[in-house]
Motif scaffolding. Structure first.
Motif, PDB file in Angstrom:
ATOM      1  N   UNK A 196       0.809  -1.219   0.000  1.00  9.55           N
ATOM      2  CA  UNK A 196       0.000   0.000   0.000  1.00  9.55           C
ATOM      3  C   UNK A 196       0.846   1.276   0.000  1.00  9.55           C
ATOM      4  N   UNK A 197       2.073   1.179  -0.496  1.00 10.36           N
ATOM      5  CA  UNK A 197       2.935   2.348  -0.715  1.00 10.36           C
ATOM      6  C   UNK A 197       3.513   2.213  -2.112  1.00 10.36           C
ATOM      7  N   UNK A 198       3.161   3.156  -2.978  1.00 11.83           N
ATOM      8  CA  UNK A 198       3.597   3.106  -4.365  1.00 11.83           C
ATOM      9  C   UNK A 198       4.389   4.355  -4.717  1.00 11.83           C
ATOM     10  N   UNK A 199       5.507   4.159  -5.404  1.00 10.85           N
ATOM     11  CA  UNK A 199       6.290   5.261  -5.949  1.00 10.85           C
ATOM     12  C   UNK A 199       5.744   5.533  -7.349  1.00 10.85           C
ATOM     13  N   UNK A 200       5.492   6.798  -7.659  1.00  8.97           N
ATOM     14  CA  UNK A 200       4.899   7.166  -8.946  1.00  8.97           C
ATOM     15  C   UNK A 200       5.861   8.031  -9.741  1.00  8.97           C
ATOM     16  N   UNK A 201       6.082   7.659 -10.992  1.00  7.07           N
ATOM     17  CA  UNK A 201       6.842   8.482 -11.932  1.00  7.07           C
ATOM     18  C   UNK A 201       5.840   8.974 -12.965  1.00  7.07           C
TER      19      UNK A 201
END
Length: 84
Positions: free
Chosen positions: A77-82
């Motif tokens: 439930x932790x996403x890195x977004x580019x």
């Protein structure tokens, strides 16, 4: 501004994300980097990032309809977004 972001359910299943929850989106993984809590829901064959959190994320990061977001799962439930 996009009102929601669809994510293939096969992707969600592969990380064990099968029910409604809140996901933290981050654009940087630095220690005290800002994050945005975003509602995640299941609909048909997609997972959906929606609601006020998604709208705030888009506004704060100037995401517009047609922009591409690449998600890297740091934790379920932790996403890195580019943003491309």
């Amino acid at each position: 501004m996009a009102s929601m972001q669809a994510v293939k359910l096969t992707f969600c299943s592969s990380i064990g994300l099968l029910e409604a929850c809140t996901i933290q989106l981050k654009t940087s993984m630095e220690g005290s980097a800002r994050s945005w809590p975003v509602a995640f829901n299941i609909a048909n064959t997609y997972g959906l990032l929606t609601g006020k959190g998604w709208k705030r994320f888009c506004r704060d990061n100037e995401v517009e309809e047609g922009d591409r977001c690449t998600f890297k799962v740091v934790e379920k439930m932790v996403w890195h977004v580019v943003i491309n």
